[in-house]
Design an enzyme around this catalytic site. Structure first.
Site, PDB file in Angstrom:
ATOM      1  NE  ARG A 104      -2.682   0.494   3.463  1.00 28.52           N
ATOM      2  CZ  ARG A 104      -3.479   0.844   4.454  1.00 28.52           C
ATOM      3  NH1 ARG A 104      -4.782   0.822   4.282  1.00 28.52           N
ATOM      4  NH2 ARG A 104      -2.995   1.198   5.623  1.00 28.52           N
ATOM      5  CB  THR A 108      -2.044   7.265  -2.905  1.00 27.29           C
ATOM      6  OG1 THR A 108      -1.444   5.957  -3.050  1.00 27.29           O
ATOM      7  CG2 THR A 108      -1.131   8.300  -3.562  1.00 27.29           C
ATOM      8  CG  ASP A 209       1.908  -3.744   8.992  1.00 28.31           C
ATOM      9  OD1 ASP A 209       1.900  -4.944   8.646  1.00 28.31           O
ATOM     10  OD2 ASP A 209       2.222  -2.818   8.220  1.00 28.31           O
ATOM     11  CG  ASP A 212       5.593  -4.371   9.975  1.00 27.82           C
ATOM     12  OD1 ASP A 212       6.352  -4.872   9.118  1.00 27.82           O
ATOM     13  OD2 ASP A 212       5.282  -3.163   9.986  1.00 27.82           O
TER      14      ASP A 212
HETATM   15  C1  PRP Z   1      -1.702  -4.348   4.380  1.00 27.95           C
HETATM   16  C2  PRP Z   1      -2.607  -5.553   4.525  1.00 27.95           C
HETATM   17  C3  PRP Z   1      -3.384  -5.545   3.247  1.00 27.95           C
HETATM   18  C4  PRP Z   1      -3.536  -4.084   2.979  1.00 27.95           C
HETATM   19  C5  PRP Z   1      -4.907  -3.683   3.444  1.00 27.95           C
HETATM   20  O1  PRP Z   1      -0.609  -4.677   3.601  1.00 27.95           O
HETATM   21  O2  PRP Z   1      -1.936  -6.746   4.743  1.00 27.95           O
HETATM   22  O3  PRP Z   1      -2.722  -6.194   2.170  1.00 27.95           O
HETATM   23  O4  PRP Z   1      -2.523  -3.401   3.729  1.00 27.95           O
HETATM   24  O5  PRP Z   1      -5.152  -2.381   3.130  1.00 27.95           O
HETATM   25  P1  PRP Z   1      -6.255  -1.881   2.099  1.00 27.95           P
HETATM   26  O6  PRP Z   1      -7.496  -2.634   2.384  1.00 27.95           O
HETATM   27  O7  PRP Z   1      -6.355  -0.422   2.445  1.00 27.95           O
HETATM   28  O8  PRP Z   1      -5.728  -2.104   0.704  1.00 27.95           O
HETATM   29  P2  PRP Z   1       0.737  -3.822   3.606  1.00 27.95           P
HETATM   30  O9  PRP Z   1       0.723  -2.774   2.541  1.00 27.95           O
HETATM   31  O10 PRP Z   1       1.028  -3.340   4.999  1.00 27.95           O
HETATM   32  O11 PRP Z   1       1.807  -4.870   3.127  1.00 27.95           O
HETATM   33  P3  PRP Z   1       2.390  -6.160   3.881  1.00 27.95           P
HETATM   34  O12 PRP Z   1       1.329  -7.208   3.809  1.00 27.95           O
HETATM   35  O13 PRP Z   1       3.583  -6.483   3.052  1.00 27.95           O
HETATM   36  O14 PRP Z   1       2.745  -5.787   5.293  1.00 27.95           O
END
Ligand code: PRP
Length: 218
Positions: A104, A108, A209, A212
């Site tokens: 993400r 944005t 998160d 993490d």
């Molecule tokens: C997090 C989570 C989802 C996303 C959810 O991933 O695991 O994939 O954000 O958010 P959304 O519904 O607003 O799209 P992240 O970007 O933290 O990546 P990661 O899984 O690598 O930690």
């Protein structure tokens, strides 16, 4: 919210999701609880998979039973969705696993794709998109869009925590996609939470998160 939303009310799910929220749960415990929850949610999310009648020979006689032999695709969204794969596979060991990698964008909050390992042939009966967190819904929506553009007709989303905003976004765009989650939280953090040190777009009260916390990267 639509009637295609399934929030597990199972006491064990509520117990385990509370453990995930707890900051004293370390990443080893966190990972095993994610796997356990995924198995329970898999049980719930597969309740309408199609079986066919088969004949089976018991030690005493021959009778009829059921067999499930549809092609199923599990689509974990990297990275956090990885932790849900083993729990799902423990119930559906014949499932194929097709990875999609999104992160993400912190500004944005839009998903950015960096990995796509979908096979050529996606002629499945059911695809399960796996991601512990449904926040804005952008990542889940992008995954469903990709699958449907490739001809998949039956998609379900299985997650752990969802924000109402994410559910609305996903079900607004794809009302046919069943959403199975352990819990729905209050809201997403927004600009007003920045003063307290919380970035926008996090599920509140949430669990932090999920990537993490599973992989010990914070
Ligand atoms: C997090 C989570 C989802 C996303 C959810 O991933 O695991 O994939 O954000 O958010 P959304 O519904 O607003 O799209 P992240 O970007 O933290 O990546 P990661 O899984 O690598 O930690």
């Amino acid at each position: 919210m639509s009637n295609n939303l399934f929030v597990s009310g199972h006491p064990l799910v509520e117990h385990k999701i509370t453990q995930l929220r707890d900051t004293t749960t370390d990443f080893r415990q966190f990972r095993s609880i994610v796997a356990e929850l995924s198995m329970i949610l898999a049980y719930e999310a597969t309740s309408d998979l199609i079986t066919r009648r088969v004949e089976v020979k018991t030690p005493l006689t021959t009778t009829t039973g059921s067999k499930f032999d549809e092609r199923v695709g599990l689509v974990p969204i990297l990275r956090a969705g990885l932790g849900m794969v083993d729990g799902m596979l423990s119930l559906i060991p014949q499932a194929e696993v097709w990875h999609l990698g999104f992160y993400r964008d912190e500004e944005t909050l839009q998903p950015v794709i960096y990995y796509n390992k979908l096979p050529e042939d996606l002629s499945t009966h059911t695809c399960f998109v796996l991601d512990p967190m449904l926040a804005t819904g952008g990542s889940a929506l992008m995954a469903v869009d990709i699958l449907k553009r490739r001809g998949v007709t039956r998609v379900k989303f299985v997650g752990l925590l969802a924000a109402p905003e994410g559910i609305d976004a996903l079900q607004g765009a794809h009302p046919d996609v069943a959403v199975h989650v352990a819990a729905v939280d209050d809201r997403l953090t927004n600009a007003g939470d920045a003063a307290a040190g919380f970035p926008p777009g996090f599920i509140w009260p949430g669990l932090g998160d999920a990537g993490d916390r599973q992989f010990g990267t914070r």
